[in-house]
Enzyme design. Structure first.
Site, PDB file in Angstrom:
ATOM      1  N   GLU A 177       4.818   7.080  -7.063  1.00 24.08           N
ATOM      2  CA  GLU A 177       3.727   6.636  -6.198  1.00 24.08           C
ATOM      3  C   GLU A 177       2.917   7.848  -5.782  1.00 24.08           C
ATOM      4  O   GLU A 177       3.488   8.861  -5.360  1.00 24.08           O
ATOM      5  CB  GLU A 177       4.289   5.924  -4.963  1.00 24.08           C
ATOM      6  CG  GLU A 177       3.227   5.523  -3.948  1.00 24.08           C
ATOM      7  CD  GLU A 177       3.815   4.819  -2.727  1.00 24.08           C
ATOM      8  OE1 GLU A 177       4.865   4.145  -2.885  1.00 24.08           O
ATOM      9  OE2 GLU A 177       3.254   4.948  -1.632  1.00 24.08           O
ATOM     10  N   GLU A 182      -3.903   7.850   2.977  1.00 21.45           N
ATOM     11  CA  GLU A 182      -3.391   6.899   3.958  1.00 21.45           C
ATOM     12  C   GLU A 182      -3.903   7.333   5.320  1.00 21.45           C
ATOM     13  O   GLU A 182      -3.961   8.519   5.620  1.00 21.45           O
ATOM     14  CB  GLU A 182      -1.866   6.866   3.962  1.00 21.45           C
ATOM     15  CG  GLU A 182      -1.253   6.246   2.730  1.00 21.45           C
ATOM     16  CD  GLU A 182       0.251   6.148   2.850  1.00 21.45           C
ATOM     17  OE1 GLU A 182       0.763   5.039   3.072  1.00 21.45           O
ATOM     18  OE2 GLU A 182       0.924   7.195   2.724  1.00 21.45           O
TER      19      GLU A 182
END
Length: 298
Positions: A177, A182
């Site tokens: 990932e 974010e």
């Protein structure tokens, strides 16, 4: 929304933004477009001290894919590029939202943007959208970037990220990932970039944070969030300021970033990391995406 520019203003801004980087081609978005991308490379230990950033040039890059989200207001994002993942099962993080394919949660705005909207519904539950390019657009290496205006608020969790193309046949975290961006809504001045893989997942992910260089709030404006990804490294940047690089040595040599990945755009509500909405959180909250682009590095 009153803060958005007109269509003509936006086109002028986009052309100006692209011209700043153009080296060998007129402004455009064809596969032959060639760019030299100038970034700032981190040389110190504190990623929030921008006085230690120095300018470097990356190799030339050729645009190989993009979605500019040009379409009529209310249109769905292009199904040739984007899938809707749906459901309300917590998504491994005890999240609250139900992801839907409704235009109430994801639609073009007619001004060249995709808008992902997290809402609190009449029953007190939350809806949002999670879009992926799995089986449509999958890529290995190069520059992956998006220009995004993130939402804000306690418990609001927007992200632009990638998973290994073999997921779920190769389960997470072995699939790999790459979190390009974010943002935790209760921390308006901070962006996070992280990788997860076998032996370094969840709270043990490897990455860094970047604080707004002016002490401002990222939700106040659009910013370009990117990774420059090679077989031996991944470098994160915000507005062409590179703030962290990792190599196989940084993850103990178990490097799973040598395969194609697909991209994901979503806005989560609640969860183990951001916490949960409270009386200060206002809904709806919108993540506005101007474009997503993929470049091959030459």
């Amino acid at each position: 929304m009153s803060s958005r520019t007109t269509t003509s203003d936006r086109a002028e801004r986009k052309n100006s933004r692209t011209t700043r980087r153009t080296v060998t081609a007129t402004v455009g978005l064809g596969a032959a477009t060639a760019l030299t991308i100038t970034t700032l490379t981190w040389t110190g230990s504190d990623v929030t001290d921008n006085s230690e950033l120095t300018a470097t040039e990356t190799p030339q890059a050729a645009l190989v894919w993009s979605d500019e989200f040009d379409g009529a207001a209310g249109d769905a994002p292009d199904p040739a590029n984007w899938n809707h993942e749906t459901g309300d099962h917590g998504w491994g993080n005890e999240e609250l939202q139900n992801y839907t394919a409704s235009r109430d949660n994801s639609a073009l705005d007619g001004e060249g943007n995709l808008v992902i909207t997290a809402r609190q519904e009449a029953d007190g539950g939350y809806t949002s959208a999670r879009l992926t390019t799995q089986n449509n657009v999958e890529h290995a290496y190069g520059r992956i970037e998006a220009r995004i205006k993130v939402p804000t608020g306690q418990g609001v969790w927007p992200a632009f990220w990638m998973l290994g193309a073999d997921f779920p046949d190769t389960p997470w975290p072995d699939s790999g990932e790459i979190d390009i961006m974010e943002h935790i809504g209760s921390e308006p001045g901070t962006i996070h970039g992280t990788v997860h893989g076998p032996g370094y997942s969840g709270g043990g992910g490897v990455g860094a944070s970047y604080d707004h260089p002016d002490g401002g709030a990222f939700p106040d404006d659009f910013h370009v969030y990117a990774v420059d990804w090679t077989p031996d490294s991944i470098t994160w940047s915000v507005d062409d300021v590179a703030y962290n690089t990792i190599t196989p040595a940084d993850v103990g040599g178990d490097w799973v970033f040598d395969q194609e990945f697909f991209m994901i755009l979503n806005v989560a509500v609640g969860g183990q990391w951001p916490g949960y909405p409270d009386e200060t959180t206002q809904f709806p909250q919108e993540m506005v995406v101007d474009y997503v682009r993929v470049y091959d590095m030459e």
